[in-house]
Design a protein around this motif. Structure first.
Motif, PDB file in Angstrom:
ATOM      1  N   SER A  38      34.259  79.081  30.080  1.00  0.00           N
ATOM      2  CA  SER A  38      34.968  77.867  29.564  1.00  0.00           C
ATOM      3  C   SER A  38      35.867  78.155  29.541  1.00  0.00           C
ATOM      4  CB  SER A  38      34.494  78.608  27.968  1.00  0.00           C
ATOM      5  OG  SER A  38      32.662  78.538  27.439  1.00  0.00           O
ATOM      6  N   SER A  39      36.829  76.444  30.252  1.00  0.00           N
ATOM      7  CA  SER A  39      37.796  77.132  30.230  1.00  0.00           C
ATOM      8  C   SER A  39      39.043  75.893  29.558  1.00  0.00           C
ATOM      9  CB  SER A  39      38.418  76.770  31.909  1.00  0.00           C
ATOM     10  OG  SER A  39      38.020  75.521  32.456  1.00  0.00           O
TER      11      SER A  39
ATOM     12  N   THR B 228      36.438  70.018  27.080  1.00  0.00           N
ATOM     13  CA  THR B 228      36.380  69.641  25.916  1.00  0.00           C
ATOM     14  C   THR B 228      37.686  68.728  25.583  1.00  0.00           C
ATOM     15  OG1 THR B 228      34.568  70.339  25.046  1.00  0.00           O
ATOM     16  CG2 THR B 228      35.460  69.453  23.145  1.00  0.00           C
ATOM     17  N   CYS B 229      38.609  69.854  25.610  1.00  0.00           N
ATOM     18  CA  CYS B 229      40.078  69.179  25.199  1.00  0.00           C
ATOM     19  C   CYS B 229      40.717  68.536  26.286  1.00  0.00           C
ATOM     20  CB  CYS B 229      41.361  70.569  24.889  1.00  0.00           C
ATOM     21  SG  CYS B 229      40.893  71.387  23.230  1.00  0.00           S
TER      22      CYS B 229
ATOM     23  N   THR C  21      40.734  71.074  18.502  1.00  0.00           N
ATOM     24  CA  THR C  21      39.165  71.128  18.228  1.00  0.00           C
ATOM     25  C   THR C  21      38.718  70.597  16.004  1.00  0.00           C
ATOM     26  OG1 THR C  21      39.990  72.424  20.212  1.00  0.00           O
ATOM     27  CG2 THR C  21      38.566  74.015  18.660  1.00  0.00           C
TER      28      THR C  21
END
Ligand code: ATP
Ligand code: MG
Length: 274
Positions: free
Chosen positions: A11-12, A15-16, A227
């Motif tokens: 995870s980095s 999604t954003c 988010t």
């Protein structure tokens, strides 16, 4: 008009970053939440708006009933707060246990995304963390691998920190193998950097031996809006940098690859006898 898949080793900020690209696109856009771990945009950025009756979790059943193509667009919800219909979301799974049921449907969905692309959309796929089945292959049962194989560009999201670069290295190796053997070529792979740390673009490019195809700003305020749907704040630097990446290096990569693939598909022209 392009199909761009975003992935991570760990995870980095996939999604954003996917949301930033979809919202920054100068064209109509479709954000596809294909992360097998589940989608978060409806509950987060959209603050729960839209019915849970629509989304990726319903597409396996539609495929089994041969209604997938007909129903596909009915599962899009608006990403625009003014509901103009130019930016759409295909919401992701509501439970990771649903992912195996889509194993045979990912390929059909990838075909339909090609239709969206041909209809003038920028299709941005959030494919989450990669899931491998060996050192050189992605899983075809637990992961939306067909979408990556067909994408114009597969962008590995990496932060400019040592920890993120280190966890990206095995992902680079697997993605390169997968795309060169089963996709449209390893040159589809690029890095999308999030400028959190002190490593320069050329440092990261050299360490991972992969071209940097875009830089996104480190922008905690906008990431918080993306988010948690905190609409009181106005997204700024992240959206600007997403637009610059999309209109510049991402667009160049997509155009170059499309031309190369089309030229490679032209039957060999026989030499003329003199
Ligand atoms: N450009 C950015 N600037 C600042 N913070 C960011 C940025 N992008 C993401 N973040 C923050 O990093 C965290 C993880 O982001 P995100 O959910 O996008 O990652 P992800 O790779 O999709 O994770 P997962 O694999 O869990 O789905 C969030 O708290 C988010 O606010
Ligand atoms: Mg995510």
């Amino acid at each position: 008009m392009a199909v761009i898949a975003l992935v991570s080793g760990k995870s980095s900020g996939v999604t954003c970053s996917a949301l930033a690209l979809a919202l920054a696109s100068p064209r109509p856009s479709l954000l596809v939440e294909a992360d097998p771990a589940g989608g978060t945009v409806r509950a987060g950025y959209l603050a729960g708006e839209g019915s849970a009756a629509f989304g990726m979790h319903r597409l396996a059943a539609a495929d089994r009933q041969s209604t997938l193509a007909r129903e596909f667009a009915q599962h899009f919800v608006s990403l625009d707060r003014d509901h103009t219909g130019n930016r759409m979301l295909l919401p992701g799974l509501t439970d990771p246990s649903q992912a195996p049921s889509l194993a045979r449907t990912w390929d059909q969905i990838a075909t339909l995304l090609g239709v969206m692309d041909q209809s003038g959309y920028d299709v941005i796929i959030d494919a989450g963390r990669i899931i491998a089945e060996s050192e050189t292959r992605l899983s075809t049962t637990a992961y939306p691998t067909p979408m990556l194989r067909r994408a114009d560009a597969v962008l590995l999201v990496v932060r400019t920190t040592q920890a993120s670069i280190t966890s990206a290295a095995p992902a680079v190796r697997i993605l390169r193998e997968e795309l060169s053997h089963n996709g449209t070529g390893a040159d589809a792979l690029g890095l999308l950097l999030i400028e959190e740390g002190s490593f320069s673009s050329s440092n990261v490019q050299q360490e991972l031996q992969t071209p940097v195809i875009g830089m996104l700003a480190w922008d905690p305020d906008t990431a918080d809006v993306f988010t948690h749907g905190n609409y009181k704040r106005t997204p700024k630097a992240l959206l600007r940098s997403a637009r610059t990446a999309l209109e510049g290096p991402i667009n160049e990569l997509v155009t170059r690859r499309r031309v190369q693939l089309r030229l490679a598909g032209v039957p060999a022209v026989a030499g003329r006898a003199s």
